[in-house]
Design a protein around this motif. Structure first.
Motif, PDB file in Angstrom:
ATOM      1  N   VAL A   2      22.620 -73.202   3.201  1.00 22.63           N
ATOM      2  CA  VAL A   2      22.624 -72.968   1.754  1.00 22.63           C
ATOM      3  C   VAL A   2      21.525 -73.713   1.010  1.00 22.63           C
ATOM      4  CG1 VAL A   2      25.054 -72.352   1.639  1.00 22.63           C
ATOM      5  CG2 VAL A   2      24.389 -74.765   1.448  1.00 22.63           C
ATOM      6  N   ALA A   3      20.770 -74.576   1.699  1.00 18.00           N
ATOM      7  CA  ALA A   3      19.664 -75.270   1.045  1.00 18.00           C
ATOM      8  C   ALA A   3      18.390 -74.427   1.049  1.00 18.00           C
ATOM      9  CB  ALA A   3      19.406 -76.607   1.738  1.00 18.00           C
ATOM     10  N   LYS A   4      18.459 -73.221   1.641  1.00 15.13           N
ATOM     11  CA  LYS A   4      17.251 -72.404   1.789  1.00 15.13           C
ATOM     12  C   LYS A   4      17.444 -71.014   1.194  1.00 15.13           C
ATOM     13  CE  LYS A   4      13.897 -70.809   5.238  1.00 15.13           C
ATOM     14  NZ  LYS A   4      13.512 -70.791   6.671  1.00 15.13           N
ATOM     15  N   TYR A   5      16.390 -70.530   0.522  1.00 18.82           N
ATOM     16  CA  TYR A   5      16.368 -69.154   0.020  1.00 18.82           C
ATOM     17  C   TYR A   5      15.784 -68.231   1.088  1.00 18.82           C
ATOM     18  CZ  TYR A   5      17.024 -70.775  -4.843  1.00 18.82           C
ATOM     19  OH  TYR A   5      17.504 -71.325  -6.013  1.00 18.82           O
ATOM     20  N   LEU A   6      16.339 -67.033   1.187  1.00 18.05           N
ATOM     21  CA  LEU A   6      15.813 -66.017   2.097  1.00 18.05           C
ATOM     22  C   LEU A   6      15.826 -64.655   1.406  1.00 18.05           C
ATOM     23  CD1 LEU A   6      17.391 -66.652   5.645  1.00 18.05           C
ATOM     24  CD2 LEU A   6      15.001 -66.923   4.972  1.00 18.05           C
ATOM     25  N   PRO A   7      14.953 -63.731   1.830  1.00 17.60           N
ATOM     26  CA  PRO A   7      15.049 -62.357   1.331  1.00 17.60           C
ATOM     27  C   PRO A   7      16.328 -61.709   1.862  1.00 17.60           C
ATOM     28  CG  PRO A   7      12.918 -62.772   2.382  1.00 17.60           C
ATOM     29  CD  PRO A   7      13.811 -63.912   2.737  1.00 17.60           C
ATOM     30  N   GLN A   8      16.991 -60.932   1.020  1.00 10.94           N
ATOM     31  CA  GLN A   8      18.195 -60.215   1.443  1.00 10.94           C
ATOM     32  C   GLN A   8      18.069 -58.750   1.072  1.00 10.94           C
ATOM     33  OE1 GLN A   8      22.316 -61.738   1.437  1.00 10.94           O
ATOM     34  NE2 GLN A   8      22.733 -60.219  -0.133  1.00 10.94           N
ATOM     35  N   LEU A   9      18.456 -57.877   2.005  1.00  3.65           N
ATOM     36  CA  LEU A   9      18.440 -56.437   1.794  1.00  3.65           C
ATOM     37  C   LEU A   9      19.867 -55.924   1.829  1.00  3.65           C
ATOM     38  CD1 LEU A   9      15.474 -55.794   4.210  1.00  3.65           C
ATOM     39  CD2 LEU A   9      15.397 -55.415   1.745  1.00  3.65           C
ATOM     40  N   SER A  10      20.212 -55.084   0.860  1.00  5.08           N
ATOM     41  CA  SER A  10      21.578 -54.571   0.773  1.00  5.08           C
ATOM     42  C   SER A  10      21.560 -53.064   0.582  1.00  5.08           C
ATOM     43  CB  SER A  10      22.329 -55.239  -0.384  1.00  5.08           C
ATOM     44  OG  SER A  10      21.614 -55.107  -1.605  1.00  5.08           O
ATOM     45  N   GLN A  11      22.676 -52.437   0.911  1.00  2.00           N
ATOM     46  CA  GLN A  11      22.773 -50.981   0.798  1.00  2.00           C
ATOM     47  C   GLN A  11      22.700 -50.550  -0.662  1.00  2.00           C
ATOM     48  OE1 GLN A  11      26.634 -50.468   2.657  1.00  2.00           O
ATOM     49  NE2 GLN A  11      27.679 -50.375   0.698  1.00  2.00           N
ATOM     50  N   GLY A  12      22.325 -49.295  -0.878  1.00  2.00           N
ATOM     51  CA  GLY A  12      22.210 -48.785  -2.243  1.00  2.00           C
ATOM     52  C   GLY A  12      21.746 -47.342  -2.237  1.00  2.00           C
ATOM     53  N   GLY A  13      21.015 -46.977  -3.281  1.00  2.00           N
ATOM     54  CA  GLY A  13      20.383 -45.669  -3.342  1.00  2.00           C
ATOM     55  C   GLY A  13      21.158 -44.583  -4.040  1.00  2.00           C
ATOM     56  N   THR A  14      22.403 -44.870  -4.474  1.00  2.00           N
ATOM     57  CA  THR A  14      23.233 -43.846  -5.108  1.00  2.00           C
ATOM     58  C   THR A  14      23.373 -44.112  -6.603  1.00  2.00           C
ATOM     59  OG1 THR A  14      25.150 -45.142  -4.383  1.00  2.00           O
ATOM     60  CG2 THR A  14      24.542 -43.255  -3.045  1.00  2.00           C
ATOM     61  N   THR A  15      23.808 -43.097  -7.328  1.00  2.00           N
ATOM     62  CA  THR A  15      23.942 -43.184  -8.776  1.00  2.00           C
ATOM     63  C   THR A  15      25.394 -43.329  -9.220  1.00  2.00           C
ATOM     64  OG1 THR A  15      21.943 -41.837  -9.104  1.00  2.00           O
ATOM     65  CG2 THR A  15      23.508 -41.958 -10.956  1.00  2.00           C
ATOM     66  N   LEU A  16      26.298 -42.573  -8.607  1.00  2.00           N
ATOM     67  CA  LEU A  16      27.704 -42.623  -8.997  1.00  2.00           C
ATOM     68  C   LEU A  16      28.296 -43.990  -8.638  1.00  2.00           C
ATOM     69  CD1 LEU A  16      28.819 -39.018  -7.956  1.00  2.00           C
ATOM     70  CD2 LEU A  16      28.125 -39.857 -10.219  1.00  2.00           C
ATOM     71  N   PRO A  17      29.388 -44.398  -9.302  1.00  2.00           N
ATOM     72  CA  PRO A  17      29.873 -45.774  -9.192  1.00  2.00           C
ATOM     73  C   PRO A  17      30.318 -46.223  -7.807  1.00  2.00           C
ATOM     74  CG  PRO A  17      30.806 -44.691 -11.131  1.00  2.00           C
ATOM     75  CD  PRO A  17      30.114 -43.633 -10.343  1.00  2.00           C
ATOM     76  N   ASP A  18      30.675 -45.294  -6.933  1.00  2.00           N
ATOM     77  CA  ASP A  18      31.152 -45.683  -5.606  1.00  2.00           C
ATOM     78  C   ASP A  18      30.907 -44.534  -4.634  1.00  2.00           C
ATOM     79  OD1 ASP A  18      32.989 -47.825  -4.165  1.00  2.00           O
ATOM     80  OD2 ASP A  18      33.711 -45.865  -3.523  1.00  2.00           O
ATOM     81  N   ARG A  19      30.773 -44.865  -3.368  1.00  2.00           N
ATOM     82  CA  ARG A  19      30.536 -43.852  -2.332  1.00  2.00           C
ATOM     83  C   ARG A  19      31.636 -42.788  -2.317  1.00  2.00           C
ATOM     84  NH1 ARG A  19      33.151 -44.679   2.708  1.00  2.00           N
ATOM     85  NH2 ARG A  19      31.309 -44.045   3.885  1.00  2.00           N
ATOM     86  N   ASP A  20      32.861 -43.161  -2.674  1.00  2.00           N
ATOM     87  CA  ASP A  20      33.969 -42.210  -2.644  1.00  2.00           C
ATOM     88  C   ASP A  20      33.743 -41.025  -3.574  1.00  2.00           C
ATOM     89  OD1 ASP A  20      35.248 -43.690  -0.774  1.00  2.00           O
ATOM     90  OD2 ASP A  20      36.913 -44.334  -2.049  1.00  2.00           O
ATOM     91  N   TYR A  21      32.985 -41.232  -4.649  1.00  2.00           N
ATOM     92  CA  TYR A  21      32.734 -40.127  -5.577  1.00  2.00           C
ATOM     93  C   TYR A  21      31.961 -38.995  -4.909  1.00  2.00           C
ATOM     94  CZ  TYR A  21      34.353 -42.757  -9.651  1.00  2.00           C
ATOM     95  OH  TYR A  21      35.125 -43.440 -10.557  1.00  2.00           O
ATOM     96  N   TYR A  22      31.179 -39.317  -3.899  1.00  2.00           N
ATOM     97  CA  TYR A  22      30.415 -38.298  -3.172  1.00  2.00           C
ATOM     98  C   TYR A  22      31.232 -37.659  -2.052  1.00  2.00           C
ATOM     99  CZ  TYR A  22      26.301 -40.425  -5.385  1.00  2.00           C
ATOM    100  OH  TYR A  22      25.384 -40.896  -6.295  1.00  2.00           O
ATOM    101  N   LEU A  23      32.218 -38.376  -1.546  1.00  2.00           N
ATOM    102  CA  LEU A  23      32.862 -37.984  -0.298  1.00  2.00           C
ATOM    103  C   LEU A  23      34.271 -37.437  -0.455  1.00  2.00           C
ATOM    104  CD1 LEU A  23      31.707 -41.075   1.827  1.00  2.00           C
ATOM    105  CD2 LEU A  23      30.497 -38.913   1.412  1.00  2.00           C
TER     106      LEU A  23
END
Length: 673
Positions: A160-181
């Protein structure tokens, strides 16, 4: 909030005399005394208030938090309007004043239409291959137009004393994946409305109806594919499942189309050979999607993301269409007033500048000292709870106590303020100001790399009506604006303050020991410090809370998601129990008999009624349906009733008996912390 103070005036022959009525911190007029407390405590405590306080047309909900948010917005409006009128008070006033003036200049914004985004749209049209697509994605991210996935510079949860780049899922517009599925009627209706929204928004940038319809199909197809690849929201709560520390070269093997060493450099994160990946499976699917999707489809996707991100700051046609779609999602009847939207924007983007003005004018320094005393008392109560646990071993108790006393406390406002050096705010260029502030935030984030972690930094603004716990910093935060009634008041008796802000303090402390927070140690490191037997005992009790909330119905067939809301429900239960025991150490908490009654209520009754009234809220059905999918908090009704049904003192205070609807046998009452 207008019921907090009642003013009586009488005109007599010698003049006007104003008499102030005694302040009612628990007002029986807000209650529904026809309801038995043991049948529905929330309704008993708040029933008349809920009936009399309908949701304003420009809101999606109305309750304690929303009332205070309105008060906070009014305060910010006063500060911002004052700043627009002054030319002599320096850079701070110039920046927030000119930003606000530019956002309120609807005539200039209207004249420009979508001109502000035409350069970006033109850039995108030149993208003609996958390499150019990845280059443009990187460029747009540095302009704070992130697409396809999330990117941040964050603390390494295992260092926790170090910063790192983090990549997270995304790319959608609707509030949750369930809205598409999902295929239920509500989800289908929202997808149909989204398709119509896409058509209309694309038409606003000049696309012909046929082309707009084809592009809408492309966008929905791509976003649906991304939604399928996303990890469900419940799984995202698992700090181990979402912690994947990879060498950039190893990550490249998972995504042969994307070279992350190159991408990180283009993001501004030079020299970084390691990355934290929230969901490797998502990025593997994303890479495959990039490989097989025609470049013209990616141009369409990027074009939509530029329009979507800019729409709130463009001409009225874009703002109105944005709101037209949000009405389907939330049920909101009228657009939020422009001044509130601009005030909120500045609070988020120049937060330390506006925050300084807010604190100077509205925050009482003595409130900070009073809060520190309350935190001390809650910490002492929590210590006693931990020591008395019959399901935890002494070794684990020692480590739990060490974590508790290590909590960092942030109350009111930061000790140091950001100055936002380098941002130029132009009174005549609203969209340019939005971009300038966003780009500064991005550059500031990138600048963390290679520097020591700044644990003094705040993630909430002083006018925010909220509180928080950070597991990686092991800290609790209480912004200035929440330190007011009904959470806290200097004139209130201890029952009110302990049932309000005391329970909130206990709530945030308990987050350090909920199903997710308990997995971090005293310095914030993601590390298992529990014996297996103690962890099993905790999980057994947590599962009881989970099942209790799975049993609560919200709308027609929709139930509370006991797993998604587990952390918050554990925090509510623990926070209330800890606050009650801390309250019982006060003189009022120890008192009894008729002399201790205030407005006919005993100290214990006032404590639990104070708890109940902070959760009172009316919510539009459409908004509630969305919150059930996306919000880790249960609805106010169950945040109130769920915990009290497990606390023995509540039964005694309101004479709750077998046969009452909320009654639980003593052995069935859940005790975790």
């Amino acid at each position: 909030m207008n019921k907090q103070l009642a003013f009586l005036s009488a005109v007599v022959s010698i003049g006007l005399i104003a008499t102030v009525a005694p302040r009612k911190f628990i007002d029986p007029a807000n209650m529904d005394l026809s309801v038995k407390p043991g049948d529905n405590f929330y309704q008993y405590a708040n029933g008349n208030w809920l009936r009399e306080n309908t949701i304003p047309a420009s809101k999606t909900s109305w309750g304690t938090f929303q009332e205070l948010r309105e008060k906070s917005l009014d305060a910010m409006k006063t500060l911002l309007e004052d700043a627009t009128k002054t030319t002599t008070k320096g850079r701070l006033y110039q920046m927030v004043g000119d930003y606000y003036a530019s956002g309120m200049d609807s005539l200039t914004i209207e004249k420009r239409g979508f001109d502000p985004i035409k350069p970006d749209l033109a850039r995108i049209e030149k993208v003609n291959n996958k390499a150019a697509f990845l280059d443009e994605l990187a460029y747009q991210r540095t302009q704070s137009n992130g697409m396809l996935f999330g990117f941040s510079i964050t603390q390494d949860r295992k260092n926790v004393a170090k910063y790192l780049p983090q990549l997270s899922q995304g790319g959608t517009t609707l509030p949750d994946r369930d809205y598409y599925l999902k295929t239920d009627a509500r989800s289908v209706k929202i997808r149909d409305a989204y398709r119509e929204h896409l058509n209309k928004m694309l038409a606003l940038i000049g696309e012909e109806p046929t082309q707009a319809s084809q592009d809408a199909d492309v966008i929905i197809r791509l976003e649906t594919a991304l939604a399928k690849a996303q990890m469900p929201r419940v799984e995202l709560r698992d700090p181990y499942k979402t912690y994947n520390k990879l060498a950039a070269t190893t990550f490249n093997q998972l995504t042969p189309t994307i070279n992350w060493t190159d991408q990180l450099t283009k993001f501004g994160a030079k020299g970084q050979d390691t990355v934290l990946v929230q969901s490797p499976a998502f990025f593997h699917s994303l890479d495959s999607l990039i490989a097989v999707t025609p470049i013209e489809d990616w141009r369409t996707y990027m074009r939509w993301n530029i329009v979507k991100g800019a729409a709130p700051y463009l001409s009225d046609a874009f703002v109105k269409q944005n709101f037209a779609f949000s009405k389907t999602l939330t049920g909101q009847k009228q657009q939020t007033p422009r001044w509130q939207r601009i005030s909120s924007l500045i609070d988020g983007s120049l937060s330390d500048l506006l925050g300084q003005l807010y604190v100077q004018k509205y925050f009482k320094p003595e409130a900070k000292q009073r809060m520190l005393t309350l935190v001390d008392n809650l910490e002492a109560s929590f210590k006693e709870h931990i020591k008395s646990l019959d399901w935890m071993s002494n070794d684990t108790k020692t480590k739990a106590l060490a974590k508790l006393v290590a909590f960092r406390r942030k109350i009111g406002y930061p000790d140091k303020w950001k100055s936002y050096d380098g941002i130029l705010i132009n009174r005549n260029d609203f969209y340019g100001n939005v971009q300038a502030a966003d780009k500064w935030q991005y550059t500031y984030m990138i600048s963390r790399l290679g520097k020591p972690v700044d644990r003094t930094e705040w993630r909430m603004t002083p006018p925010t009506i909220n509180a928080s716990y950070s597991p990686v910093n092991n800290e609790i935060t209480f912004p200035a604006a929440i330190l007011q009634f009904p959470f806290f008041d200097f004139e209130a008796d201890d029952a009110i303050n302990y049932g309000g802000i005391g329970a909130v303090i206990g709530h945030e402390m308990t987050h350090g020991f909920d199903d997710s927070g308990r997995q971090y140690d005293a310095d914030g490191t993601l590390r298992d410090w529990w014996s297996k037997a103690d962890a099993d005992n905790f999980k057994k009790r947590a599962d009881q809370v989970k099942e209790q909330f799975f049993g609560f119905k919200v709308l027609d067939s929709i139930k509370v998601n006991g797993q998604l809301t587990l952390g918050e429900n554990l925090a509510d239960l623990g926070g209330l129990a800890i606050a009650y025991d801390a309250f019982k150490k006060t003189p009022q908490g120890k008192s009894s008999g008729k002399k201790s009654l205030i407005d006919g209520f005993s100290p214990d009754q006032r404590f639990f009624l104070s708890w109940a009234q902070i959760w009172r809220t009316n919510v539009l059905p459409e908004t509630q349906a969305q919150l059930i999918l996306t919000d880790p908090h249960a609805p106010g009704l169950y945040r109130c009733n769920g915990p009290v049904a497990n606390i023995d003192a509540w039964y005694k205070a309101f004479n709750v008996q077998p046969g009452d609807k909320m009654y639980k046998k003593p052995d069935d009452r859940i005790k975790v912390w």
